[in-house]
Scaffold this motif. Structure first.
Motif, PDB file in Angstrom:
ATOM      1  N   GLY A   7      71.902 -18.089 -42.499  1.00  9.95           N
ATOM      2  CA  GLY A   7      70.613 -17.487 -42.801  1.00  9.95           C
ATOM      3  C   GLY A   7      70.431 -17.250 -44.278  1.00  9.95           C
ATOM      4  N   THR A   8      69.311 -16.582 -44.626  1.00 13.47           N
ATOM      5  CA  THR A   8      68.969 -16.281 -46.014  1.00 13.47           C
ATOM      6  C   THR A   8      69.258 -14.814 -46.295  1.00 13.47           C
ATOM      7  OG1 THR A   8      67.224 -17.952 -45.980  1.00 13.47           O
ATOM      8  CG2 THR A   8      67.117 -16.292 -47.726  1.00 13.47           C
ATOM      9  N   TYR A   9      69.865 -14.527 -47.441  1.00 14.37           N
ATOM     10  CA  TYR A   9      70.226 -13.163 -47.808  1.00 14.37           C
ATOM     11  C   TYR A   9      69.769 -12.873 -49.235  1.00 14.37           C
ATOM     12  CZ  TYR A   9      73.047 -13.554 -43.645  1.00 14.37           C
ATOM     13  OH  TYR A   9      73.446 -13.741 -42.371  1.00 14.37           O
ATOM     14  N   PHE A  10      69.542 -11.585 -49.490  1.00 16.06           N
ATOM     15  CA  PHE A  10      69.105 -11.123 -50.809  1.00 16.06           C
ATOM     16  C   PHE A  10      70.083 -10.071 -51.305  1.00 16.06           C
ATOM     17  CE2 PHE A  10      64.867 -13.028 -51.176  1.00 16.06           C
ATOM     18  CZ  PHE A  10      64.642 -13.420 -49.850  1.00 16.06           C
ATOM     19  N   ILE A  11      70.339 -10.100 -52.614  1.00 11.86           N
ATOM     20  CA  ILE A  11      71.212  -9.118 -53.253  1.00 11.86           C
ATOM     21  C   ILE A  11      70.430  -8.427 -54.357  1.00 11.86           C
ATOM     22  CG2 ILE A  11      73.429  -8.731 -54.395  1.00 11.86           C
ATOM     23  CD1 ILE A  11      74.078 -11.694 -53.627  1.00 11.86           C
ATOM     24  N   MET A  12      70.491  -7.098 -54.392  1.00 11.42           N
ATOM     25  CA  MET A  12      69.997  -6.375 -55.562  1.00 11.42           C
ATOM     26  C   MET A  12      71.216  -5.808 -56.294  1.00 11.42           C
ATOM     27  SD  MET A  12      67.185  -3.337 -56.158  1.00 11.42           S
ATOM     28  CE  MET A  12      67.997  -2.064 -55.237  1.00 11.42           C
ATOM     29  N   VAL A  13      71.373  -6.218 -57.567  1.00  7.70           N
ATOM     30  CA  VAL A  13      72.424  -5.679 -58.422  1.00  7.70           C
ATOM     31  C   VAL A  13      71.821  -4.497 -59.169  1.00  7.70           C
ATOM     32  CG1 VAL A  13      74.063  -6.155 -60.277  1.00  7.70           C
ATOM     33  CG2 VAL A  13      73.430  -7.979 -58.674  1.00  7.70           C
ATOM     34  N   HIS A  14      72.395  -3.311 -58.966  1.00  9.27           N
ATOM     35  CA  HIS A  14      71.821  -2.099 -59.566  1.00  9.27           C
ATOM     36  C   HIS A  14      72.938  -1.152 -59.961  1.00  9.27           C
ATOM     37  CE1 HIS A  14      72.627   0.063 -55.761  1.00  9.27           C
ATOM     38  NE2 HIS A  14      72.185  -1.038 -55.161  1.00  9.27           N
ATOM     39  N   GLY A  15      72.586  -0.058 -60.568  1.00 12.21           N
ATOM     40  CA  GLY A  15      73.555   0.930 -61.008  1.00 12.21           C
ATOM     41  C   GLY A  15      73.844   1.956 -59.935  1.00 12.21           C
ATOM     42  N   GLY A  16      74.938   2.702 -60.130  1.00 10.18           N
ATOM     43  CA  GLY A  16      75.300   3.746 -59.194  1.00 10.18           C
ATOM     44  C   GLY A  16      74.566   5.047 -59.439  1.00 10.18           C
ATOM     45  N   SER A  17      73.821   5.152 -60.529  1.00  9.65           N
ATOM     46  CA  SER A  17      73.013   6.345 -60.797  1.00  9.65           C
ATOM     47  C   SER A  17      71.578   5.903 -61.083  1.00  9.65           C
ATOM     48  CB  SER A  17      73.593   7.147 -61.967  1.00  9.65           C
ATOM     49  OG  SER A  17      73.690   6.337 -63.131  1.00  9.65           O
ATOM     50  N   GLU A  18      70.649   6.845 -61.156  1.00  7.18           N
ATOM     51  CA  GLU A  18      69.223   6.535 -61.150  1.00  7.18           C
ATOM     52  C   GLU A  18      68.795   5.610 -62.286  1.00  7.18           C
ATOM     53  OE1 GLU A  18      66.810   9.964 -60.910  1.00  7.18           O
ATOM     54  OE2 GLU A  18      64.917   8.875 -60.959  1.00  7.18           O
ATOM     55  N   ASN A  19      69.274   5.811 -63.493  1.00  8.53           N
ATOM     56  CA  ASN A  19      68.786   5.031 -64.628  1.00  8.53           C
ATOM     57  C   ASN A  19      69.857   4.132 -65.247  1.00  8.53           C
ATOM     58  OD1 ASN A  19      66.017   6.156 -64.870  1.00  8.53           O
ATOM     59  ND2 ASN A  19      67.145   8.074 -65.171  1.00  8.53           N
ATOM     60  N   ALA A  20      70.947   3.889 -64.525  1.00  6.42           N
ATOM     61  CA  ALA A  20      72.026   3.057 -65.062  1.00  6.42           C
ATOM     62  C   ALA A  20      71.597   1.591 -65.090  1.00  6.42           C
ATOM     63  CB  ALA A  20      73.282   3.222 -64.215  1.00  6.42           C
TER      64      ALA A  20
END
Length: 660
Positions: A484-497
């Motif tokens: 299937g198709t998958y999506f990844i969001m790369v983000h920080g562990g805190s709100e504005n990181a």
């Protein structure tokens, strides 16, 4: 009461047992038992019984009491059910000085409840090996007590509030399916001898429900919003002594609704008791009744419109007070501030390029004002299995993550999985310079859901599986995923990181599926051969068939090299087929509990019919080792094909197994 003698009868063997009726007394002399040295430890015959007499009672549901008080030797009684060749102990009686108080001998009494249509066999014998002589056996019968009229929830008695005490009893009551909650620990308790009541909730008022002791001095009680419904209150001993009592506060019920009361005797006790319902006026307490407010008053019954409800990002609770949220104190709340942590911006609420906002990629645009191309799921950058790429999240928009719905600044990637595979996602590299986390999703880009097979929530948290000396800020997760198709969001562990990262995607296809199956099984039957067939889910298209062997504990194991969704049909020799539908085989390990199969299909046609009857008749009466013995006709696997097996066969006659 009648009396008779059996001096000329030879009821010295179970098969020749002498019938005895309710209210009848039989007497005679004991004789040598046909089965010499008879023993049955379950019924107290641990020493061989050399002499005695057999009697029989036809069950009709009554309680039967048997006594040998007038016998002229030390006597005992044993009661059995079943066939004479395979007796099961029901009750045993030896010396009973309370019932047989008079006389010079230690004589016996025994009581038991009969089942309608079941024959019971009775042996009167000497308590010691040499005890014999003139016996006298008496039988008396008594009907079992009737159950209370409110034995079940659907026959609950209506109670009137503020009325007189209502007399009640749970004597003779049977156990309901509805179990009891444990008010202290929350663990469940089975009902034993419970009775039911009901009442209509008033428009207002505090409801007090109390039980009072009679001959029953220990109760437990719970209140439900319907038969089989939700338990809203429970108690075991808040009333006088060990009696139950419950109070429903003014806002803990729906006015005009019907509620049910279940009362049980504590520890299985039964007897008479009383129950009452009283309604007391509610005391009005004004205050904030909204639990989301800073000044919520749990004791308030009337809302006075004073609630202080915070708005995320603009106000928050400080105790009972509502305070303004403004990280850089520029007069604009964080929710409406484009860069809430930048005290050097040119105007309140508008991002500038002060000391906090920088231009990481040197393109002349502040990072906080620059939006990456893969800022949303539908603009996700394509990622290929086996690829390692670099990226950054500067200027990324806030999106909801898989971390309890918290929003973070992050960038998006999309990748395809061709077959069920083990996936590795990682940012454990030296040039990852912020506390990185990843959220994994499935679905359409405009309607995503967290992919929970990657973890309990779909989140790969900061520092997961990384070597701190190599990349303390990175993260890595390993999980399995179907095609299937998958999506990844790369983000920080805190709100504005935000920051730079290197991302790795690895996919390794998984081919075979290991199946561990379990059925309810009689261990006496040992191993049994069978077949497991795989049909495309919801169709009659056979995808494969595999022989299996079920062990004596009812388990089997199988490894298959097919993938997809299938209906699994299990057919054991001598049993009708059972099915588990729409099972997903994707190279995963599966534990499947199948329904209990029905015996009787001796010929393997997946139906219990005339051919099976012929096969059963041919084997009837045979034992293990006899020529023609058919183990498939020995349904209880006791080594003999007899009346017990015929009872099973007749019950299942005409049944059919499931078919695709």
């Amino acid at each position: 009461t009648s009396s008779a003698s059996n001096s000329l009868l030879f009821n010295d063997d179970c098969i020749d047992a002498l019938p005895i009726q309710c209210g009848e007394t039989l007497s005679g002399e004991t004789s040598l038992l046909s089965e010499a040295d008879y023993t049955n430890p379950d019924c107290g015959l641990t020493l061989p019984a050399l002499s005695g007499q057999w009697f029989a009672v036809e069950g009709n549901g009554d309680f039967v009491e048997l006594t040998t008080c007038e016998s002229l030797f030390n006597s005992s009684i044993a009661v059995f059910s079943g066939f004479c060749t395979d007796l099961s102990c029901i009750a045993a009686g030896s010396a009973d000085p309370e019932i047989c108080a008079e006389g010079f001998f230690d004589n016996a009494s025994v009581s038991f409840q009969t089942q309608p249509g079941i024959p019971y066999f009775i042996l009167v014998y000497g308590s010691e090996a040499g005890d014999e002589g003139v016996y006298s056996i008496s039988a008396s019968c008594e009907e079992p007590p009737s159950v209370p009229e409110n034995n079940n929830c659907d026959s609950a008695i209506l109670l009137e509030p503020n009325g007189e005490l209502n007399s009640a009893t749970n004597a003779g009551a049977t156990a309901s399916i509805q179990g009891f909650e444990n008010c202290d620990s929350g663990s469940g308790q089975a009902a034993e001898n419970d009775v039911w009541f009901r009442f209509l909730a008033p428009e207002t008022g505090r409801i007090a429900i109390e039980t009072f002791a009679g001959t029953l001095q220990n109760t437990k009680m719970q209140i439900l919003d319907g038969c089989g419904g939700e338990v809203i209150a429970c108690d075991e001993d808040s009333g006088p002594g060990q009696m139950a009592a419950v109070e429903l506060s003014c806002n803990n019920y729906i006015p005009g609704s019907e509620y049910f009361i279940q009362v049980d005797g504590g520890s299985g006790n039964e007897g008479d008791f009383s129950i009452s319902i009283t309604i007391e006026p509610c005391i009005e307490i004004f205050g904030c009744t909204n639990p989301n407010a800073c000044n919520f008053n749990p004791e308030a019954t009337v809302d006075d419109e004073s609630c202080l409800i915070p708005e995320a990002g603009c106000t928050t609770c400080d105790g009972n007070e509502l305070v303004f949220v403004d990280a850089d104190q520029d007069g604009v709340c964080d929710l409406e501030d484009g860069c809430p942590d930048d005290p050097n911006k040119s105007e309140p609420g508008i991002c500038g390029c002060g000391e906090v906002d920088i231009d990481e990629n040197w393109n002349g645009v502040c990072d906080s004002e620059e939006t990456p191309e893969n800022d949303t799921p539908c603009n996700a950058a394509t990622l290929v299995c086996g690829q390692t790429i670099t990226g950054n999240s500067f200027g990324a928009s806030q999106s909801e993550t898989c971390s309890n719905g918290d929003s973070r600044a992050g960038v998006w990637y999309e990748f395809e999985v061709d077959a069920f595979s083990e996936i590795i996602l990682g940012t454990c590299f030296k040039d990852t310079d912020f506390n990185t986390e990843m959220s994994v999703y499935s679905g359409d880009c405009d309607n995503l859901s967290c992919f929970t097979e990657s973890g309990e929530s779909g989140l790969i948290p900061n520092g997961n599986s990384c070597d701190g000396e190599i990349a303390s800020d990175g993260t890595q997760g390993t999980f399995t995923a179907p095609a299937g198709t998958y999506f990844i969001m790369v983000h920080g562990g805190s709100e504005n990181a935000t920051g730079n990262f290197t991302l790795l995607l690895s996919c390794e296809a998984i081919s075979s599926t290991d199946i561990n199956g379990v059925i309810s099984w009689n261990t006496s039957c040992g191993e049994r051969e069978g077949e497991l067939e795989f049909f495309d889910a919801g169709t009659s298209d056979l995808a494969g068939a595999y022989p299996i062997t079920v062990s004596e504990n009812g388990s089997f194991a199988l490894s298959v090299d097919i993938s997809g969704n299938y209906d699994l049909y299990l057919k054991l020799d001598g049993y009708l087929a059972v099915v588990e539908q729409d099972v997903s085989l994707q190279g995963n390990n599966l534990d499947i509990v199948f329904d209990t199969p029905i015996p009787g299909d001796i010929t393997g046609s997946n139906a219990v019919g005339l051919p099976d009857f012929s096969a059963f008749s041919a084997a009837y009466g045979l034992n293990t080792g006899s020529p023609g013995f058919n183990p498939l006709a020995d349904f209880n696997c006791d080594g003999a094909i007899n009346l017990q097996d015929f009872s099973v066969f007749s019950t299942n006659y005409g049944a059919n197994g499931v078919e695709p």
